[in-house]
Design a protein around this motif. Structure first.
Motif, short mmCIF file in Angstrom:
data_model
loop_
_atom_site.label_atom_id
_atom_site.label_comp_id
_atom_site.label_asym_id
_atom_site.label_seq_id
_atom_site.Cartn_x
_atom_site.Cartn_y
_atom_site.Cartn_z
N ASP A 128 -5.72 2.46 4.40
CA ASP A 128 -4.95 1.44 5.29
C ASP A 128 -5.85 0.37 5.41
N LYS B 204 -1.57 8.58 13.76
CA LYS B 204 -2.46 8.51 12.73
C LYS B 204 -1.66 7.82 11.55
N LYS C 44 0.89 -1.23 0.17
CA LYS C 44 -0.10 -0.07 0.17
C LYS C 44 1.04 1.19 0.12
MG MG Z 1 -2.84 7.51 6.27
#
Ligand code: MG
Ligand code: ADP
Ligand code: ASP
Length: 429
Positions: free
Chosen positions: A169, A223, A17
């Motif tokens: 994510d 985050k 990713k």
């Molecule tokens: Mg992010």
């Protein structure tokens, strides 16, 4: 919630990713393509999940704010919001697929509705309910590099949805679960640190962190991963690595040692720490009902009304008030919910019986997280001592087995993070 495709050996499959900064412009997309190419050349069967270019989703959200009903002070309906904001990821998946093709690889983009990534119909904050992995798995096994836009899905009746900010994510972990593959998350830092390295330059990279600790850290403000992605990885036992995309394969296409952070079961971590990380969240608001009746069921009344309106309450403190027969009741919510919560309280002021309501958004929550807290005394004492030494007062506290959070004046948030990072011995030497 996802169905793994176990029809083929999954050991060589890999989901990669790339976040917004890593997709930030054409040069960065070419660098991501070289990282993907290195894995493919090393024999991996790869699906890639991409974010929109950094800043693009904010721009799209601002457009939806300015369009039609929002400009008139009304919110744009969430289903049309999703159609607009999901488009950023469509652009980057097409660009990455085209770049890989230009490099001679067999690559193709798969929109959320083509995979399909099926979600519920809670637009703007949808949850993935199923990803049938067979078609995508077969494509990947045949040698195709499948590029999937993160953040987006589709309802069973064909409407585009998005998963909430930072949702790529979660898309990546869900695709990995569906393919029975591990998940490598490439971002703009080379792993999960003991605290946000942008706040404390002495933060250290954690080689491994447990699912449970990462879940607390993400939900308390780190985050680097969306909370739901960690929840899903833990439930589906997907091994997740967080890695930097600012690396390059060498002239032979071989990647350097990637370092990074592995998110895994607690048992796999040999080095035991009491505190693994310090986090901070500014997405907090404090609401105080002054002079609330000290009736035994008054707090129950307050929190029932909030629960019925789906307002998530976090910290709660009750204290004596100056007026006999009353108390002051303080609670915190996320900022998004604060105005609604206050309106709800004001609307029922007569029934609840309080004198005054105050809202304060200049607050931050600072937390320390670590599985070692379960078996060590003195963790809270050290926290209060470190804050007191810096003159930081706390307004509310909440704890769980593996975390302690304090609510403080927002102006002291970064100072408090650095003080706690040092007090728990996390500073790099
Ligand atoms: Mg992010
Ligand atoms: P992406 O666009 O790749 O999804 P994000 O901006 O969502 O990237 O997440 C990466 C950022 O998370 C880092 O730049 C860093 O500032 C921040 N961050 C917050 N807490 C941590 C932490 N404990 N470890 C590493 N990064 C953190
Ligand atoms: N582009 C989306 C966002 O900025 C999703 C993501 O990047 O994870 O929230």
């Amino acid at each position: 919630m996802t169905r793994p495709d176990s029809s083929r050996s999954a050991t060589t499959r890999l989901v990669m990713k790339f976040g917004g900064t890593s997709m930030g412009d054409l040069e960065r997309i070419r660098r991501a393509a070289r990282i993907v190419a290195a894995e493919v050349s090393a024999g991996k069967k790869v699906a890639v999940v991409v974010s929109a270019m950094a800043g693009k989703t904010n721009e799209l959200v601002a457009w939806t704010d300015g369009a039609g009903p929002a400009a008139a002070g009304l919110p744009l309906s969430d289903d049309e919001y999703d159609v607009v904001v999901a488009s950023g990821e469509q652009v980057t998946s097409g660009l990455l697929a085209a770049t890989l093709r230009n490099m001679g690889f067999n690559a193709r983009s798969w929109m959320g509705w083509q995979v399909p990534i099926i979600t519920d119909d809670a637009h703007a904050r949808a949850r993935i309910v199923d990803i049938p992995g067979e078609k995508l798995g077969a494509a990947v096994d045949s040698g195709e590099i499948a590029i999937v836009p993160g953040f987006q899905g589709v309802t069973t009746d064909g409407k585009i949805t998005t998963l909430g900010r930072g949702g790529s994510d979660t898309s990546a972990v869900a695709v990995a679960a569906a393919l029975g593959a591990p998940c490598d998350i490439y971002t703009d830092v080379d792993g999960v640190y003991t605290t946000d390295p942008r706040i404390e330059s002495r933060a250290r990279r954690l080689a491994k962190v447990s699912y449970e600790e990462m879940l607390e850290m993400a939900s308390l403000g780190a985050k680097v991963l969306q909370t739901r992605s960690v929840e899903l990885a833990m439930a589906k036992q997907v091994p997740v690595r967080v890695l930097s995309s600012f690396i390059e394969p060498d002239a032979n296409g071989v990647m350097p040692d990637k370092g990074g952070t592995l998110i895994c079961d607690e048992e796999e971590i040999v080095e035991k720490r009491i505190v693994s990380g310090v986090t901070m969240s500014r997405d907090e608001a404090r609401i105080t009902l002054l002079g609330l009746s000290d009736r035994v069921d008054a707090p129950a009344d307050v929190f029932t009304r909030l629960a019925e309106a789906n307002v998530n309450v976090d910290m709660i403190v009750q204290s004596q008030s100056r007026t006999a027969g009353t108390v002051n009741l303080t609670f915190t919510t996320g900022r998004r919910d604060a105005v609604r919560a206050a309106e709800l309280m004001t609307a029922s002021q007569a029934q609840l019986g309080f004198e005054e309501i105050r809202i304060d958004e200049d607050v931050a929550k600072v937390s320390v997280v670590g599985v070692g807290m379960r078996s060590h005394a003195g963790v809270a004492q050290l926290m209060f001592r470190a804050l007191a030494d810096k003159g930081v007062k706390f307004q509310a506290i909440s704890t769980s087995e593996i975390k302690i959070s304090v609510l403080i004046d927002a102006a002291y948030a970064e100072l408090a993070v650095r003080a706690l990072h040092s007090a728990y011995g996390l500073d790099a030497v």
